[in-house]
Design a protein around this motif. Structure first.
Motif, PDB file in Angstrom:
ATOM      1  N   ASP A 140      48.187  54.540   9.033  1.00 15.73           N
ATOM      2  CA  ASP A 140      48.910  53.266   8.982  1.00 15.73           C
ATOM      3  C   ASP A 140      49.370  52.926   7.560  1.00 15.73           C
ATOM      4  OD1 ASP A 140      46.492  52.812   7.897  1.00 15.73           O
ATOM      5  OD2 ASP A 140      45.906  51.164   9.216  1.00 15.73           O
ATOM      6  N   SER A 141      49.579  53.975   6.738  1.00 14.21           N
ATOM      7  CA  SER A 141      49.980  53.759   5.344  1.00 14.21           C
ATOM      8  C   SER A 141      51.491  53.567   5.222  1.00 14.21           C
ATOM      9  CB  SER A 141      49.571  54.960   4.495  1.00 14.21           C
ATOM     10  OG  SER A 141      48.198  55.160   4.616  1.00 14.21           O
ATOM     11  N   ASP A 142      51.908  53.054   4.058  1.00  9.70           N
ATOM     12  CA  ASP A 142      53.346  52.899   3.786  1.00  9.70           C
ATOM     13  C   ASP A 142      53.920  54.170   3.178  1.00  9.70           C
ATOM     14  OD1 ASP A 142      53.266  49.969   4.326  1.00  9.70           O
ATOM     15  OD2 ASP A 142      51.872  50.042   2.635  1.00  9.70           O
ATOM     16  N   ILE A 143      53.065  54.890   2.440  1.00  6.79           N
ATOM     17  CA  ILE A 143      53.478  56.164   1.840  1.00  6.79           C
ATOM     18  C   ILE A 143      52.467  57.234   2.259  1.00  6.79           C
ATOM     19  CG2 ILE A 143      53.769  57.433  -0.339  1.00  6.79           C
ATOM     20  CD1 ILE A 143      54.656  54.864  -1.678  1.00  6.79           C
ATOM     21  N   GLY A 170      56.114  59.557  -9.916  1.00  4.38           N
ATOM     22  CA  GLY A 170      57.084  58.474 -10.127  1.00  4.38           C
ATOM     23  C   GLY A 170      58.091  58.422  -8.978  1.00  4.38           C
ATOM     24  N   LEU A 171      58.569  59.595  -8.566  1.00  5.54           N
ATOM     25  CA  LEU A 171      59.543  59.646  -7.464  1.00  5.54           C
ATOM     26  C   LEU A 171      58.911  59.134  -6.169  1.00  5.54           C
ATOM     27  CD1 LEU A 171      61.216  63.157  -8.075  1.00  5.54           C
ATOM     28  CD2 LEU A 171      62.063  60.909  -8.737  1.00  5.54           C
ATOM     29  N   ILE A 172      57.653  59.521  -5.954  1.00  7.72           N
ATOM     30  CA  ILE A 172      56.972  59.122  -4.709  1.00  7.72           C
ATOM     31  C   ILE A 172      56.707  57.617  -4.708  1.00  7.72           C
ATOM     32  CG2 ILE A 172      54.828  59.385  -3.371  1.00  7.72           C
ATOM     33  CD1 ILE A 172      54.801  62.350  -4.380  1.00  7.72           C
ATOM     34  N   ALA A 173      56.253  57.093  -5.849  1.00  7.21           N
ATOM     35  CA  ALA A 173      55.996  55.647  -5.932  1.00  7.21           C
ATOM     36  C   ALA A 173      57.290  54.863  -5.646  1.00  7.21           C
ATOM     37  CB  ALA A 173      55.449  55.295  -7.307  1.00  7.21           C
ATOM     38  N   GLY A 174      58.424  55.438  -6.055  1.00  6.34           N
ATOM     39  CA  GLY A 174      59.723  54.797  -5.806  1.00  6.34           C
ATOM     40  C   GLY A 174      60.310  55.144  -4.439  1.00  6.34           C
ATOM     41  N   ARG A 175      59.539  55.833  -3.623  1.00  3.25           N
ATOM     42  CA  ARG A 175      59.935  56.248  -2.258  1.00  3.25           C
ATOM     43  C   ARG A 175      61.304  56.938  -2.268  1.00  3.25           C
ATOM     44  NH1 ARG A 175      57.038  52.129   1.538  1.00  3.25           N
ATOM     45  NH2 ARG A 175      58.650  52.693   3.001  1.00  3.25           N
ATOM     46  N   GLN A 176      61.437  57.863  -3.191  1.00  6.26           N
ATOM     47  CA  GLN A 176      62.712  58.572  -3.378  1.00  6.26           C
ATOM     48  C   GLN A 176      62.981  59.560  -2.234  1.00  6.26           C
ATOM     49  OE1 GLN A 176      64.285  58.304  -6.789  1.00  6.26           O
ATOM     50  NE2 GLN A 176      66.021  58.928  -5.547  1.00  6.26           N
ATOM     51  N   THR A 177      64.176  59.479  -1.669  1.00  2.96           N
ATOM     52  CA  THR A 177      64.589  60.471  -0.674  1.00  2.96           C
ATOM     53  C   THR A 177      65.357  61.569  -1.408  1.00  2.96           C
ATOM     54  OG1 THR A 177      64.729  58.803   1.015  1.00  2.96           O
ATOM     55  CG2 THR A 177      65.961  60.807   1.431  1.00  2.96           C
ATOM     56  N   CYS A 178      64.987  62.836  -1.186  1.00  2.00           N
ATOM     57  CA  CYS A 178      65.621  63.952  -1.915  1.00  2.00           C
ATOM     58  C   CYS A 178      65.937  65.091  -0.945  1.00  2.00           C
ATOM     59  CB  CYS A 178      64.697  64.543  -2.959  1.00  2.00           C
ATOM     60  SG  CYS A 178      64.050  63.415  -4.154  1.00  2.00           S
TER      61      CYS A 178
END
Ligand SMILES: Cc1cc2nc3c(=O)[nH]c(=O)nc-3n(C[C@H](O)[C@H](O)[C@H](O)COP(=O)(O)O)c2cc1C
Ligand code: SF4
Ligand code: SF4
Length: 269
Positions: A45-48, A148-156
């Motif tokens: 049930d996490s956001d990331i 940093g990318l993950i914390a910013g929920r970056q789509t790549c």
């Protein structure tokens, strides 16, 4: 923001990467895929959500593939993956994306490879400690960047072999996945085995039992993770005949107990 880092690691690389990542992502929960209960589904049930695992035969470890069926996602989290590898991640990230869609109806938003020392002794001996240090320092820097990318929920764009080549790579991986369970018939312990039981301890899937003489006996549900071969203190374990004398590798900071802690039952609080 609730974050969960799922991981699997045979020789410590992915364990260290997962721990470093969890430290950098505020209050992230670290969960070993080898510890998931097999009698019920595990609620996510996490956001990331991050998956960290080694590349096996240009694909994913079978245990990672099978674990996905045990996860039940609630909501629409941001999901990404990091595949640690000794050279090239091949189709691993693409295969994870396909399996995630098929088993959990979820999409992978990003997936990266992370170069770390190779551990597949049946194909090559390990590099020197100095070379490993250089590779591991570069990996630390990349984890910093990726966190940093993950914390910013970056789509790549997924770092994976593109179609149509991915079909051929996946074919090779399917061959590996079909072979891996009984591949342990090629393992044996030399006379130098002291019966210490460390190989049994580090095997995350209970594939090693010591016989009445204190010698390891493989149980034919292997993952080929190389933990037994790499952690044996006297290098008694060989795969076929050509691994004898080849330099061994496991992550220098990961003790047998740290590795084996992946088997500990998780609290679902
Ligand atoms: C069975 C097996 C197959 C592997 N196949 C690949 C591969 O196709 N490409 C690659 O770059 N590394 C490959 N490797 C190396 C690992 O992916 C790499 O060393 C990884 O970081 C090990 O992670 P761990 O220490 O968390 O187990 C393989 C390792 C094993 C054990
Ligand atoms: S870790 Fe090595 S020495 Fe110890 S029981 Fe296993 S094979 Fe024998
Ligand atoms: S028997 Fe050795 S290679 Fe196979 S899963 Fe266990 S530790 Fe890994």
């Amino acid at each position: 923001m609730r974050t969960t880092v799922f991981y699997f690691s045979g020789t410590g690389n992915s364990l260290v990467a997962a721990r470093q990542l969890a430290e950098k992502l505020d209050s992230a929960r670290l969960i070993a895929l080898a510890s998931l209960p097999d009698d019920r589904q595990f609620i996510v049930d996490s956001d990331i959500v991050v998956f960290v695992f080694p590349v096996y035969a240009a694909g994913i470890p079978v245990i990672v593939k099978n674990s996905l069926a045990r996860l039940r996602f609630t909501g629409k989290p941001y999901i990404c993956a990091i595949a640690t590898c000794g050279g090239d991640a091949g189709a691993a990230i693409g295969i994870l994306a396909t399996e995630l869609q098929a088993k959990c109806s979820m999409q992978l938003a990003a997936g990266w490879k992370l170069l770390m020392p190779g551990n597949y002794t049946p194909l090559y001996g390990a590099f020197s400690d100095k070379v490993h240090e250089t590779i591991l320092n570069a990996a630390n820097e990349r984890i910093e960047l990726l966190s940093g990318l993950i914390a910013g929920r970056q789509t790549c764009r997924l770092e994976t072999t593109p179609a149509p080549f991915s079909w051929l790579v996946k074919f090779i991986w399917l061959g590996f996945a079909g072979w891996v369970g009984k591949s342990d018939r090629h393992f044996r312990a030399l006379r130098s085995c002291t019966g210490c039981g460390l190989c049994e301890k580090v095997c995350l899937v209970a594939n090693i039992r010591l016989n009445e003489k204190g010698r390891p006996v493989w149980q034919q549900h292997c993952q080929q993770c190389m933990a037994c071969l790499q952690y044996c203190p006297v290098e008694a374990i060989q795969f076929c005949w050509w691994t004898q004398g080849r330099r061994r590798y496991h992550h220098p900071q990961v003790t047998p107990s740290m590795l084996a802690s992946q088997k500990e039952a998780i609290s679902e609080a």
